[in-house]
Design an enzyme around this catalytic site. Structure first.
Site, mmCIF file in Angstrom:
data_model
loop_
_atom_site.group_PDB
_atom_site.id
_atom_site.type_symbol
_atom_site.label_atom_id
_atom_site.label_comp_id
_atom_site.label_asym_id
_atom_site.label_seq_id
_atom_site.Cartn_x
_atom_site.Cartn_y
_atom_site.Cartn_z
ATOM 1 N N HIS A 52 0.860 -1.185 0.000
ATOM 2 C CA HIS A 52 0.000 0.000 0.000
ATOM 3 C C HIS A 52 0.897 1.235 0.000
ATOM 4 C CE1 HIS A 52 -4.049 -1.747 1.615
ATOM 5 N NE2 HIS A 52 -3.512 -2.515 0.678
ATOM 6 N N GLU A 54 1.131 3.889 1.831
ATOM 7 C CA GLU A 54 1.750 4.331 3.086
ATOM 8 C C GLU A 54 2.903 3.410 3.482
ATOM 9 O OE1 GLU A 54 -1.451 3.751 2.517
ATOM 10 O OE2 GLU A 54 -2.772 5.044 3.707
ATOM 11 N N CYS A 82 -5.865 2.289 5.831
ATOM 12 C CA CYS A 82 -6.533 1.035 6.205
ATOM 13 C C CYS A 82 -5.899 0.531 7.507
ATOM 14 C CB CYS A 82 -6.377 0.017 5.066
ATOM 15 S SG CYS A 82 -4.798 -0.852 5.057
ATOM 16 N N CYS A 85 -2.156 -0.130 7.335
ATOM 17 C CA CYS A 85 -1.321 1.073 7.253
ATOM 18 C C CYS A 85 -1.379 1.883 8.544
ATOM 19 C CB CYS A 85 -1.739 1.895 6.046
ATOM 20 S SG CYS A 85 -1.388 1.031 4.488
#
Lengths: 155, 155
Positions: A52, A54, A82, A85
């Site tokens: 992801h 991040e 999410c 993260c």
């Protein structure tokens, strides 16, 4: 200043989609008023479900700083993180997080964020992915080894 | 069989501490009765706060399978996953997770797992790391680009 960093993250997210590199997400890490790392979603492109924006940005920022902490840094991410993260952010310990769209917006676009947040609030036995405990006593030995190690590096 | 895989994970966790490679955690990913990937905590050794055992094992397993999903796989982890790793597990979608010690055991040994679980249950505005929203409207453009992309790969 804040808007300039978020504008950059949004531009990276849109470019990521257009170039077919992954989902519509990007993040930048800022320290002392300058971007030290960028990340975009690379899940499908890299065959890495943890890639992801991040996570990618945090890993890159830590490499740039030569540290496993983002003390004094700010993270600008195009979407509310999410749970994965958010967890990574807590472990990296930046000073602040700026986000633009919400987990609900992400869910509306087909991403599981809200579902995972709800799952994490359930006890392990009630979750969609079965979680089964075994061998706790044996595993505590690893913690004992840690506690006995005098030169351990805490994190 | 299950115990054999957990024994392997526990042995890896203890070895990881003894060799000074990171925290007292390890995980293995199993498919069709065989270990396809191993992971140990490498946070301090790799300057990577996301390098928890489960994340390392998931990434390695996905590389081995050439896929961003762990369909039909089992994860054996020496400790109940932290929120970051639970999130990663939901994104990787294995069939089952086996764990040994608990988040509470991890906290007793000095790890933030329980603290982070509690933080994630709070609204964004009440969390220890400030979360500030800005530019939502502009960021929605990334989702529109995603929805308009006819050859997008969903994940």
């Amino acid at each position: 200043m804040q808007n300039r960093f978020m504008e950059k993250a949004i531009a990276l997210a849109i470019e990521n989609v257009r170039r077919g590199r992954g989902g519509p997400f990007a993040a930048v890490v800022v320290r002392d008023g300058a971007i030290i790392a960028e990340g975009t979603n690379r899940v499908t492109f890299s065959n890495d479900p943890t890639a992801h924006a991040e996570i990618v940005a945090i890993r890159e920022a830590c490499q740039a700083l030569g540290n496993f902490q983002l003390t004094g840094c700010e993270i600008y991410t195009t979407c509310e993180p999410c749970p994965m993260c958010m967890g990574a952010i807590y472990w990296a310990r930046p000073a602040k997080v700026f986000y633009a769209s919400t987990a609900k917006d992400a869910s509306a676009a087909g991403f599981d964020d809200s579902f995972i947040y709800k799952q994490l609030k359930l006890p392990a036995t009630a979750r969609r992915i079965p979680m089964i405990q075994l061998m706790r006593e044996e595993a505590l030995e690893a913690f004992r080894a840690w506690e006995q190690k005098s030169d351990r590096i805490e994190y």
